[in-house]
Design a protein around this motif. Structure first.
Motif, PDB file in Angstrom:
ATOM      1  N   SER A 280     -76.944  39.746  23.194  1.00 47.32           N
ATOM      2  CA  SER A 280     -78.231  39.609  22.516  1.00 47.32           C
ATOM      3  C   SER A 280     -78.388  38.271  21.835  1.00 47.32           C
ATOM      4  CB  SER A 280     -78.395  40.739  21.480  1.00 47.32           C
ATOM      5  OG  SER A 280     -77.343  40.683  20.527  1.00 47.32           O
ATOM      6  N   THR A 340     -82.117  41.591  24.323  1.00 48.64           N
ATOM      7  CA  THR A 340     -82.599  42.576  23.362  1.00 48.64           C
ATOM      8  C   THR A 340     -83.083  41.884  22.092  1.00 48.64           C
ATOM      9  OG1 THR A 340     -80.366  42.836  22.473  1.00 48.64           O
ATOM     10  CG2 THR A 340     -81.025  44.321  24.253  1.00 48.64           C
ATOM     11  N   ASP A 342     -84.074  43.213  17.885  1.00 40.09           N
ATOM     12  CA  ASP A 342     -84.100  44.353  16.970  1.00 40.09           C
ATOM     13  C   ASP A 342     -85.536  44.704  16.609  1.00 40.09           C
ATOM     14  OD1 ASP A 342     -84.642  43.068  14.024  1.00 40.09           O
ATOM     15  OD2 ASP A 342     -83.522  41.696  15.317  1.00 40.09           O
ATOM     16  N   HIS A 343     -85.696  45.930  16.095  1.00 43.08           N
ATOM     17  CA  HIS A 343     -87.032  46.473  15.843  1.00 43.08           C
ATOM     18  C   HIS A 343     -87.823  45.611  14.858  1.00 43.08           C
ATOM     19  CE1 HIS A 343     -90.263  49.199  14.854  1.00 43.08           C
ATOM     20  NE2 HIS A 343     -89.845  49.306  13.607  1.00 43.08           N
TER      21      HIS A 343
END
Length: 425
Positions: A280, A340, A342-343
């Motif tokens: 990531s 990816t 993160d939220h």
């Protein structure tokens, strides 16, 4: 979703589509001038002239140009039904922009990704390598859906095998969804084939091939049609290793890498590149997050932004689960090699893109990520903003027409915002 949210979303999509089409045309023009092969085709024919799977028999629609003796009309059923013994044709067209020549591979089985790649392979072996003997790369513009879908791993696997066989570096530029009418193969190849097929009853494969091959124009268009009787079974499911191998071969472009990418040939002994989603990346600097969550950029205080992140977390979990189930169902990649995020930062880039107060290129530089990563996750997370209620919709109504593109311009914008707030207070 409110009207303001829809307007902002449509405006963003229209701008991206326009830039993508303009970029595709510029690349095609440069390569045509350099005598490089450009294929603005590679697509399955639409119902314009043969329907999706046309019967090889007279159609139900009366056509007055059929060569029928007077008093002896050709009979045809009043409805078209498929039977197990009914043959059908699947024309797949490739158009060479520089040579003004077309190639149509007429399949007899199924319209799959393997069939799409085989059509390109046949064109190269029979015609392409003779027309372009010294080239080492191909530029292909294709639709975003169908057998050559932009998110089909099977299509990319087939292109990787073809690249290894031919030694060609293949660059694919997919038209954004809903913009296939801009594909030149529609206007320069299939529209001309439509004229050749008017009033012609499709009674055999020979009639179909001869009619397509007879297509000519005053500007020099020539078309060659061949019959492909290979079997292309459907329902193939890739293993995890195959999916990862396909993604490793794809080199995404900086501009909308989900639509534009290159697959280069690879030697058998060459070590495959690492999967870009396996790591990531380094942690996003806290200073960059603090700067990008400034009220001048998000339209809300940092406390309200943190509340928004917590409010949308259940929606993010539902969205992730829905994408996972969709990927398992149709075996297509829903994260095309972008890594990816993160939220919290997904919500941040979605708000920044909707608000348009900073370019994603500048935000990517500050966060230590590629622009493709932010663009992909912003597009995937943007639907969640509709669940935040009318308060956020009123904030996102403001859409800055000219966002800052440098750090200096961004700091001036923040300082100007702080001066206005301090003077008003």
């Amino acid at each position: 979703m409110t009207r303001s949210e829809k307007t902002v979303g449509y405006r963003d999509l229209a701008a991206d589509d326009t830039l993508t089409r303009q970029r595709s045309l510029r690349c095609c023009e440069r390569l045509v001038l350099a005598d490089q092969p450009v294929l603005p085709g590679l697509r399955f024919s639409r119902p314009a002239f043969l329907q999706i799977r046309p019967h090889l028999q007279p159609r139900t629609r009366p056509i007055t140009s059929w060569p029928c003796p007077k008093g002896q009309p050709i009979t045809a059923p009043d409805h078209d039904f498929f039977r197990p013994d009914t043959p059908f044709a699947i024309p797949y067209g490739i158009y060479d922009l520089g040579r003004d020549s077309g190639w149509v591979n007429v399949g007899t089985d199924r319209n799959t990704a393997a069939f799409a790649v085989e059509s390109l392979r046949r064109w190269w072996k029979v015609q392409g390598r003779l027309d372009h003997p010294s080239t080492d790369r191909l530029l292909v513009t294709a639709d975003a859906g169908g057998a050559n879908s932009a998110d089909s791993r099977l299509f990319k696997m087939g292109l990787a095998d073809f690249a290894d066989e031919s030694g060609l570096s293949i660059t694919v530029m997919h038209f954004p969804p809903g913009t296939s009418k801009w594909n030149k193969v529609e206007h320069r190849l299939f529209s001309r084939i439509t004229h050749s097929l008017r009033g012609q009853p499709l009674t055999s494969y020979e009639v179909l091939l001869e009619t397509i091959s007879a297509t000519r124009t005053s500007t020099g268009l020539t078309v060659q049609a061949v019959l492909d009787e290979n079997a292309y079974p459907t329902g193939r499911v890739l293993t995890r290793a195959e999916r990862q191998s396909a993604e490793r071969r794809v080199e995404r472009d900086e501009f909308h890498g989900e639509w534009n990418y290159t697959i280069a040939p690879q030697d058998p002994g060459q070590q495959p590149p690492e999967d870009s989603r396996a790591d990531s990346g380094p942690p996003i600097p806290a200073g960059a997050t603090f700067l990008l969550t400034h009220p001048a950029l998000t339209g809300m205080t940092r406390e309200h932004f943190e509340q928004l992140v917590l409010q949308l977390e259940p929606c993010q979990l539902l969205l992730t689960e829905a994408e996972r189930q969709s990927a398992d169902r149709d075996s297509r990649g829903r994260n095309p090699g972008f890594g990816t995020l993160d939220h919290r930062h997904r919500v941040l880039v979605a708000v920044l893109r909707s608000h348009n107060t900073v370019t994603l290129t500048l935000a990517a530089e500050l966060m230590g990520r590629k622009r493709n990563v932010l663009s992909y996750h912003a597009g995937r997370s943007k639907p969640m903003l509709a669940f935040a209620g009318p308060e956020l919709a009123r904030v996102l109504v403001f859409h800055r027409p000219h966002p800052p593109r440098t750090l200096e311009a961004l700091m001036r914008l923040i300082e100007h915002h702080d001066e206005i707030n301090s003077s008003s207070s």
